[in-house]
Write a protein that holds these residues in place. Structure first.
Motif, PDB file in Angstrom:
ATOM      1  N   PHE A  27       5.564  -2.298 -11.215  1.00 53.79           N
ATOM      2  CA  PHE A  27       4.483  -1.374 -11.557  1.00 53.79           C
ATOM      3  C   PHE A  27       3.927  -0.767 -10.268  1.00 53.79           C
ATOM      4  O   PHE A  27       4.221  -1.235  -9.162  1.00 53.79           O
ATOM      5  CB  PHE A  27       3.369  -2.091 -12.331  1.00 53.79           C
ATOM      6  CG  PHE A  27       2.638  -3.136 -11.530  1.00 53.79           C
ATOM      7  CD1 PHE A  27       3.155  -4.416 -11.371  1.00 53.79           C
ATOM      8  CD2 PHE A  27       1.420  -2.854 -10.948  1.00 53.79           C
ATOM      9  CE1 PHE A  27       2.488  -5.385 -10.637  1.00 53.79           C
ATOM     10  CE2 PHE A  27       0.734  -3.817 -10.211  1.00 53.79           C
ATOM     11  CZ  PHE A  27       1.268  -5.081 -10.061  1.00 53.79           C
ATOM     12  N   THR A  28       3.114   0.258 -10.449  1.00 49.71           N
ATOM     13  CA  THR A  28       2.471   0.934  -9.327  1.00 49.71           C
ATOM     14  C   THR A  28       1.047   0.424  -9.195  1.00 49.71           C
ATOM     15  O   THR A  28       0.316   0.375 -10.192  1.00 49.71           O
ATOM     16  CB  THR A  28       2.456   2.459  -9.551  1.00 49.71           C
ATOM     17  OG1 THR A  28       3.806   2.913  -9.717  1.00 49.71           O
ATOM     18  CG2 THR A  28       1.832   3.165  -8.373  1.00 49.71           C
ATOM     19  N   LEU A  29       0.651   0.066  -7.985  1.00 48.03           N
ATOM     20  CA  LEU A  29      -0.680  -0.498  -7.781  1.00 48.03           C
ATOM     21  C   LEU A  29      -1.784   0.397  -8.324  1.00 48.03           C
ATOM     22  O   LEU A  29      -2.761  -0.100  -8.882  1.00 48.03           O
ATOM     23  CB  LEU A  29      -0.921  -0.762  -6.300  1.00 48.03           C
ATOM     24  CG  LEU A  29      -0.265  -1.989  -5.673  1.00 48.03           C
ATOM     25  CD1 LEU A  29      -0.684  -2.128  -4.223  1.00 48.03           C
ATOM     26  CD2 LEU A  29      -0.595  -3.262  -6.446  1.00 48.03           C
ATOM     27  N   ASP A  30      -1.656   1.693  -8.181  1.00 43.43           N
ATOM     28  CA  ASP A  30      -2.712   2.602  -8.617  1.00 43.43           C
ATOM     29  C   ASP A  30      -2.987   2.502 -10.120  1.00 43.43           C
ATOM     30  O   ASP A  30      -4.056   2.889 -10.585  1.00 43.43           O
ATOM     31  CB  ASP A  30      -2.361   4.049  -8.261  1.00 43.43           C
ATOM     32  CG  ASP A  30      -2.649   4.387  -6.816  1.00 43.43           C
ATOM     33  OD1 ASP A  30      -2.227   5.465  -6.371  1.00 43.43           O
ATOM     34  OD2 ASP A  30      -3.305   3.562  -6.131  1.00 43.43           O
ATOM     35  N   THR A  53      -6.923   0.198  -6.445  1.00 43.88           N
ATOM     36  CA  THR A  53      -6.540   1.119  -5.364  1.00 43.88           C
ATOM     37  C   THR A  53      -6.795   2.570  -5.776  1.00 43.88           C
ATOM     38  O   THR A  53      -7.124   3.406  -4.945  1.00 43.88           O
ATOM     39  CB  THR A  53      -5.066   0.935  -5.001  1.00 43.88           C
ATOM     40  OG1 THR A  53      -4.251   1.172  -6.153  1.00 43.88           O
ATOM     41  CG2 THR A  53      -4.806  -0.465  -4.475  1.00 43.88           C
ATOM     42  N   TRP A  54      -6.680   2.863  -7.081  1.00 43.26           N
ATOM     43  CA  TRP A  54      -6.915   4.230  -7.561  1.00 43.26           C
ATOM     44  C   TRP A  54      -8.377   4.623  -7.386  1.00 43.26           C
ATOM     45  O   TRP A  54      -8.693   5.726  -6.945  1.00 43.26           O
ATOM     46  CB  TRP A  54      -6.505   4.328  -9.020  1.00 43.26           C
ATOM     47  CG  TRP A  54      -6.744   5.689  -9.619  1.00 43.26           C
ATOM     48  CD1 TRP A  54      -7.714   6.048 -10.490  1.00 43.26           C
ATOM     49  CD2 TRP A  54      -5.993   6.879  -9.353  1.00 43.26           C
ATOM     50  NE1 TRP A  54      -7.623   7.388 -10.785  1.00 43.26           N
ATOM     51  CE2 TRP A  54      -6.575   7.927 -10.115  1.00 43.26           C
ATOM     52  CE3 TRP A  54      -4.879   7.171  -8.539  1.00 43.26           C
ATOM     53  CZ2 TRP A  54      -6.081   9.222 -10.094  1.00 43.26           C
ATOM     54  CZ3 TRP A  54      -4.403   8.461  -8.524  1.00 43.26           C
ATOM     55  CH2 TRP A  54      -4.992   9.476  -9.285  1.00 43.26           C
ATOM     56  N   LEU A  55      -9.283   3.712  -7.760  1.00 43.57           N
ATOM     57  CA  LEU A  55     -10.706   3.988  -7.660  1.00 43.57           C
ATOM     58  C   LEU A  55     -11.267   3.670  -6.278  1.00 43.57           C
ATOM     59  O   LEU A  55     -12.431   3.949  -6.007  1.00 43.57           O
ATOM     60  CB  LEU A  55     -11.463   3.155  -8.715  1.00 43.57           C
ATOM     61  CG  LEU A  55     -11.124   3.457 -10.168  1.00 43.57           C
ATOM     62  CD1 LEU A  55     -11.835   2.460 -11.080  1.00 43.57           C
ATOM     63  CD2 LEU A  55     -11.497   4.877 -10.536  1.00 43.57           C
ATOM     64  N   ARG A  56     -10.429   3.043  -5.430  1.00 46.08           N
ATOM     65  CA  ARG A  56     -10.883   2.606  -4.110  1.00 46.08           C
ATOM     66  C   ARG A  56     -12.105   1.711  -4.239  1.00 46.08           C
ATOM     67  O   ARG A  56     -13.112   1.863  -3.530  1.00 46.08           O
ATOM     68  CB  ARG A  56     -11.165   3.795  -3.193  1.00 46.08           C
ATOM     69  CG  ARG A  56      -9.954   4.671  -2.985  1.00 46.08           C
ATOM     70  CD  ARG A  56     -10.203   5.803  -2.016  1.00 46.08           C
ATOM     71  NE  ARG A  56      -9.014   6.658  -1.891  1.00 46.08           N
ATOM     72  CZ  ARG A  56      -8.931   7.716  -1.101  1.00 46.08           C
ATOM     73  NH1 ARG A  56      -9.960   8.040  -0.358  1.00 46.08           N
ATOM     74  NH2 ARG A  56      -7.828   8.421  -1.058  1.00 46.08           N
ATOM     75  N   ASN A  74      -0.203   0.227  -0.456  1.00 47.27           N
ATOM     76  CA  ASN A  74       0.543   0.831  -1.560  1.00 47.27           C
ATOM     77  C   ASN A  74       2.012   1.025  -1.217  1.00 47.27           C
ATOM     78  O   ASN A  74       2.875   0.943  -2.100  1.00 47.27           O
ATOM     79  CB  ASN A  74      -0.099   2.146  -1.967  1.00 47.27           C
ATOM     80  CG  ASN A  74      -1.328   1.939  -2.826  1.00 47.27           C
ATOM     81  OD1 ASN A  74      -2.072   0.990  -2.632  1.00 47.27           O
ATOM     82  ND2 ASN A  74      -1.559   2.832  -3.770  1.00 47.27           N
ATOM     83  N   ALA A  75       2.298   1.295   0.045  1.00 50.78           N
ATOM     84  CA  ALA A  75       3.691   1.471   0.439  1.00 50.78           C
ATOM     85  C   ALA A  75       4.483   0.188   0.250  1.00 50.78           C
ATOM     86  O   ALA A  75       5.673   0.219  -0.104  1.00 50.78           O
ATOM     87  CB  ALA A  75       3.768   1.938   1.887  1.00 50.78           C
ATOM     88  N   LEU A 101      -5.335  -0.621 -15.402  1.00 53.49           N
ATOM     89  CA  LEU A 101      -6.619   0.017 -15.153  1.00 53.49           C
ATOM     90  C   LEU A 101      -7.055   0.809 -16.379  1.00 53.49           C
ATOM     91  O   LEU A 101      -6.268   1.585 -16.921  1.00 53.49           O
ATOM     92  CB  LEU A 101      -6.498   0.950 -13.942  1.00 53.49           C
ATOM     93  CG  LEU A 101      -7.766   1.706 -13.537  1.00 53.49           C
ATOM     94  CD1 LEU A 101      -8.862   0.733 -13.118  1.00 53.49           C
ATOM     95  CD2 LEU A 101      -7.450   2.690 -12.414  1.00 53.49           C
ATOM     96  N   SER A 102      -8.284   0.588 -16.824  1.00 50.45           N
ATOM     97  CA  SER A 102      -8.804   1.280 -17.992  1.00 50.45           C
ATOM     98  C   SER A 102      -9.984   2.154 -17.591  1.00 50.45           C
ATOM     99  O   SER A 102     -10.563   1.993 -16.517  1.00 50.45           O
ATOM    100  CB  SER A 102      -9.232   0.265 -19.059  1.00 50.45           C
ATOM    101  OG  SER A 102     -10.216  -0.609 -18.531  1.00 50.45           O
TER     102      SER A 102
END
Length: 130
Positions: A27-30, A53-56, A74-75, A101-102
């Protein structure tokens, strides 16, 4: 398939430091929230820290604020937990966990309810001697 593998645990004297790693795949962390939880013998699983990570956004349990720091790469698709000024009461098995993430994500709530996390690693032992 979501897959999480923790590493970096060990034995350290009180006041020392350890850095835990959570290698994520599938999966992607974001798209997910990653949490660190711990469980000591005879105690319930406790939320330590979580990150989006998406919302920081990062959150911490009161017991570790100022001593622990969660970060991500993320890399590398990895999340880390830097633990400083360790105390004997930090001794536990540490787990990383992932939850999609919701829109209504709230870090403190996710830390309180491990059941919100659907995928878990196998854990890594941290032992702090006084």
């Amino acid at each position: 398939e979501v897959h999480l593998v923790e590493s970096g645990g060990g034995s350290v004297q009180a006041g020392g430091s350890l850095r835990l790693s959570c290698a994520a795949s599938g999966f992607t962390l974001d798209d997910y929230v990653i949490g660190w939880f711990r469980q000591a013998p005879g105690k319930e699983r406790e939320g330590v820290s979580c990150i989006s990570t998406w919302l920081r956004s990062t959150d911490y349990a009161d017991s570790v604020k100022g001593r622990f720091a969660i970060s991500s790469d993320n890399a590398e698709n990895a999340v880390y937990l830097q633990m400083n000024s360790l105390k004997s009461e930090d001794t536990a098995i540490y787990f990383c966990a992932a939850a999609p993430l919701s829109d209504d994500y709230d870090g403190p709530t996710f830390l309180r309810f491990p059941a919100l996390f659907s995928s878990w690693g196998q854990g890594t032992q941290v032992t702090v001697s006084s």
